[in-house]
Write a protein that holds these residues in place. Structure first.
Motif, PDB file in Angstrom:
ATOM      1  N   UNK A 199       0.870  -1.191   0.000  1.00 26.79           N
ATOM      2  CA  UNK A 199       0.000   0.000   0.000  1.00 26.79           C
ATOM      3  C   UNK A 199       0.900   1.232   0.000  1.00 26.79           C
ATOM      4  N   UNK A 200       0.461   2.254  -0.681  1.00 23.06           N
ATOM      5  CA  UNK A 200       1.258   3.485  -0.723  1.00 23.06           C
ATOM      6  C   UNK A 200       0.339   4.623  -1.095  1.00 23.06           C
ATOM      7  N   UNK A 201       0.935   5.788  -1.283  1.00 26.64           N
ATOM      8  CA  UNK A 201       0.157   6.979  -1.640  1.00 26.64           C
ATOM      9  C   UNK A 201      -0.735   6.688  -2.853  1.00 26.64           C
ATOM     10  N   UNK A 202      -1.971   7.088  -2.724  1.00 28.33           N
ATOM     11  CA  UNK A 202      -2.981   6.797  -3.730  1.00 28.33           C
ATOM     12  C   UNK A 202      -2.594   7.285  -5.134  1.00 28.33           C
ATOM     13  N   UNK A 203      -1.955   8.468  -5.205  1.00 33.62           N
ATOM     14  CA  UNK A 203      -1.635   9.034  -6.521  1.00 33.62           C
ATOM     15  C   UNK A 203      -0.611   8.156  -7.257  1.00 33.62           C
ATOM     16  N   UNK A 204       0.308   7.550  -6.503  1.00 30.28           N
ATOM     17  CA  UNK A 204       1.315   6.680  -7.127  1.00 30.28           C
ATOM     18  C   UNK A 204       0.623   5.434  -7.703  1.00 30.28           C
ATOM     19  N   UNK A 205      -0.300   4.877  -6.912  1.00 28.57           N
ATOM     20  CA  UNK A 205      -1.024   3.682  -7.348  1.00 28.57           C
ATOM     21  C   UNK A 205      -1.868   3.984  -8.579  1.00 28.57           C
ATOM     22  N   UNK A 206      -2.568   5.120  -8.534  1.00 28.71           N
ATOM     23  CA  UNK A 206      -3.458   5.457  -9.660  1.00 28.71           C
ATOM     24  C   UNK A 206      -2.671   5.666 -10.949  1.00 28.71           C
ATOM     25  N   UNK A 207      -1.509   6.346 -10.846  1.00 29.50           N
ATOM     26  CA  UNK A 207      -0.691   6.576 -12.052  1.00 29.50           C
ATOM     27  C   UNK A 207      -0.196   5.259 -12.648  1.00 29.50           C
ATOM     28  N   UNK A 291       0.182  -4.524   3.402  1.00 29.44           N
ATOM     29  CA  UNK A 291       1.167  -3.988   4.344  1.00 29.44           C
ATOM     30  C   UNK A 291       1.992  -5.210   4.785  1.00 29.44           C
ATOM     31  N   UNK A 292       3.135  -4.989   5.436  1.00 28.58           N
ATOM     32  CA  UNK A 292       3.875  -6.157   5.931  1.00 28.58           C
ATOM     33  C   UNK A 292       2.988  -7.019   6.847  1.00 28.58           C
ATOM     34  N   UNK A 293       2.080  -6.374   7.601  1.00 29.12           N
ATOM     35  CA  UNK A 293       1.208  -7.140   8.520  1.00 29.12           C
ATOM     36  C   UNK A 293       0.203  -7.981   7.721  1.00 29.12           C
TER      37      UNK A 293
END
Ligand code: AVI
Length: 325
Positions: A199-207, A291-293
């Motif tokens: 999981x990471x910042x939404x904008x990175x995922x969307x791009x 996430x790692x969890x």
């Protein structure tokens, strides 16, 4: 006395895996098409192109983790004789670096790539022959999602590679089933190296799923072209808009194809006419992010214990080494 009921007779094409999936998906509400439909010859070429896009960080980030930590991964496997088994190996483009590391840490290494495509496996053999000639290769054409019998029984310790975030394209229950099926084929002490997208910042995922060059959009629409080519479909793919959205609650990127107009699409070989409202969409893919969890919990439920993990500087991607418990 029982009344005789009429059993509707489906065309023969609806009995093939492709026909059955398309029939089921396009007669469901909401409409769906399974992501495995993307991967015919054209779709596999488009996916290769995606892996080189500037926005699609997954492949190069995982490759960089392997380049930096491959030796540590293989040292942790710690066996004189090692059988490296790769699920969905494709052309083994990222595997060479791990196999090279394996030859530095183990006296005898055999590579068992498993994939549904014989063409891809032939290329995998050439690739590995060129970069790790000491490794013997025993390829197997099989669908590991159906059953794990292609995972060989060996004297050597087994290290199963399931990389490239492929696990993310399964629904959580299916991913759990896949891991448990794999676990049943393994012995305690055998290992799994799993690559997952974080999981990471939404904008990175969307791009990453809405690239500027439109390659992901073409990859998505390839599902429709495939229905046209293989089932006599009448889709006009240009009348469907590619849409990739982030679903925060489910922690996944979703891909959809949204009808730009109200239209009816015939699919000749299935004897089907599919009605679309303007704005109605076909849900074509989920790509789960962890996430790692959540990655650790998924592995635990599948019967594995995480021994070690590696990530990149930004913690965008994770590689988990887990032991069959
Ligand atoms: C193959 N799989 C891990 C890719 C992903 O990122 O979920 C498929 C993909 N879909 C759109 N772009 C790439």
């Amino acid at each position: 006395m029982h009344a005789l009921s009429t059993i509707p007779c489906l065309p023969a094409a609806a009995e093939t895996p492709l026909g059955a999936e398309v029939y089921r998906g396009l007669t469901s509400t909401p409409k769906t098409l399974s992501p495995w439909l993307f991967y015919d010859q054209r779709g596999s070429e488009l996916f290769e192109a995606i892996t080189e896009l500037p926005e699609y960080y997954l492949t190069r980030t995982e490759r960089a983790i392997f380049a930096e930590h491959g030796d540590a991964m293989l040292a942790a496997a710690g066996a004189r004789e090692l059988a490296v088994i790769e699920l969905g190996a494709g052309t083994a483009a990222k595997t060479g670096v791990l196999l090279e590391a394996a030859t530095r840490h183990c006296a005898c290494v055999t590579y068992f790539p498993i994939d549904i495509s014989a063409t891809a496996l032939n290329e995998a053999k050439r690739n590995i022959g060129a970069c790790a000639p000491q490794v013997s290769v025993e390829a197997c054409v099989a669908d590991y999602t159906e059953d794990m019998s292609a995972v060989p029984a060996t004297k050597a310790r087994r290290l199963v590679l399931y990389i490239g975030s492929s696990i993310g394209n399964f629904e959580p229950t299916e991913a759990g089933r896949l891991l448990r099926n794999l676990r049943r084929r393994l012995a305690p002490g055998d290992l799994l190296l799993l690559g997952v997208d974080h999981r990471k910042e939404r904008s990175v995922l969307l791009c990453a799923y809405n690239d500027a060059a439109g390659v992901t959009a073409e990859f998505n629409r390839n599902a429709l072209w495939r229905v046209n080519r293989e089932l006599g479909g009448g889709f006009r793919p240009g009348l469907f808009r590619h849409r990739a959205v982030w679903n925060e609650r489910e922690s996944r990127i979703e891909m959809h194809l949204e009808s730009l107009i109200t239209q009816t699409v015939p699919i000749r070989d299935l004897g089907l006419s599919v009605d679309f409202r303007r704005g109605e969409s076909i849900h074509t893919e989920n790509s789960y992010k962890f996430t790692p969890e959540t990655a650790g919990r998924m592995l635990e439920r599948g019967g594995f214990t995480v021994r070690q993990s590696w990530t990149d500087e930004k913690r965008w991607f994770g590689v988990y080494l887990a032991e069959a418990a």
